[in-house]
Design a protein around this motif. Sequence first.
Motif, mmCIF file in Angstrom:
data_model
loop_
_atom_site.group_PDB
_atom_site.id
_atom_site.type_symbol
_atom_site.label_atom_id
_atom_site.label_comp_id
_atom_site.label_asym_id
_atom_site.label_seq_id
_atom_site.Cartn_x
_atom_site.Cartn_y
_atom_site.Cartn_z
ATOM 1 N N THR A 1 0.834 -1.203 0.000
ATOM 2 C CA THR A 1 0.000 0.000 0.000
ATOM 3 C C THR A 1 0.866 1.249 0.000
ATOM 4 N N ASN A 2 1.928 1.257 0.773
ATOM 5 C CA ASN A 2 2.955 2.294 0.759
ATOM 6 C C ASN A 2 4.244 1.649 1.246
ATOM 7 N N TYR B 1 3.732 -0.595 4.768
ATOM 8 C CA TYR B 1 2.902 -1.774 5.039
ATOM 9 C C TYR B 1 2.191 -2.286 3.791
ATOM 10 N N LEU B 2 1.809 -3.567 3.881
ATOM 11 C CA LEU B 2 0.990 -4.214 2.869
ATOM 12 C C LEU B 2 -0.402 -4.420 3.458
ATOM 13 N N THR B 3 -1.403 -4.443 2.596
ATOM 14 C CA THR B 3 -2.755 -4.761 3.036
ATOM 15 C C THR B 3 -3.294 -5.956 2.250
ATOM 16 N N GLU C 1 -5.645 -6.935 0.002
ATOM 17 C CA GLU C 1 -6.448 -6.109 -0.898
ATOM 18 C C GLU C 1 -7.876 -6.637 -1.074
ATOM 19 N N SER D 1 -9.881 -5.799 1.895
ATOM 20 C CA SER D 1 -10.114 -4.353 1.970
ATOM 21 C C SER D 1 -11.288 -3.930 1.115
ATOM 22 N N ARG D 2 -11.412 -4.566 -0.050
ATOM 23 C CA ARG D 2 -12.533 -4.252 -0.942
ATOM 24 C C ARG D 2 -13.848 -4.800 -0.388
ATOM 25 N N GLY E 1 -3.293 -6.188 7.627
ATOM 26 C CA GLY E 1 -2.102 -6.223 6.798
ATOM 27 C C GLY E 1 -0.839 -6.539 7.576
#
Length: 276
Positions: free
Chosen positions: A7-8, A11-13, A15, A18-19, A27
């Motif tokens: 995501t930046n 960190y990772l999410t 996905e 999240s949707r 994450g």
Amino acid sequence: MEPFVLTNQSYLTIEIWSRQFPELIAGFTTKSGGASKGDFESLNLGFHVGDDCANVCLNRENVAGLLKFPLQQWVGAEQTHDIVLQKITKADRGKGSNSYEHSFKGTDGFYTNEEGILLTLCFADCVPLFFIAPEQKMIGTAHAGWKGTVGKIAKEMIVAWGREGISPDQILVAIGPSICEKCYIVNEHVINLVDKSLEEGGVLPYNLVKEGQYSLDLRELNRQILLASGVPDQNILNSGWCSSCHNEEFFSHRRDKGKTGRMLSFIGWKETAKRL
């Protein structure tokens, strides 16, 4: 498709989740974007590895800001590579968030069905497991090194949720970034315990490298334990990120020869605004 998306830099999410669940924060942090120096450069989030505690607290405050999830709502654990789980309530918020001494002792997994709590655990090669039962708003995370994996901490979570009235087919699981089978070489003692943890007919999650040495796929072993616990295959996401191979993104206890920082698994429901 890789379920964990960067995501930046920090960190990772997950996905897909999240949707599907906009109120969910879930994450895994990277090692970038923090204040720590030297072996812990730069986003070390573990208090117990010898880093300056002031830098660890600053790093945690930075992540809290990025996630928009206040540090005083986090919980953390003194992890012991066991299979003990703890159900969390709002009364527990803040324990282990800004000091190791006040964390949950002897705990390797958390779960809760309350909003406004961020469940966090530390990692540097072990497998992070994420759980959600959307209908019941239950969420959880667990720390599965080889000891926790062969001890079936993944199954422990499924059993614990069964006591809450949640059946395995209602549970979604994500297996997070961790050391891959090419980087994870173990001895026959570990493999003997792996064999005991497998159900009959399970695919062996290891290969012989040389006499007495095996490459072990801990993520696949956890997947098989989840399947044997009744979680449908289509409910399980499996990451391809390797904490050892992807050295720009992650700390690795094996690669860094034990002197390194820690990433953080995190999962929580955002606290919904109170109606007037």
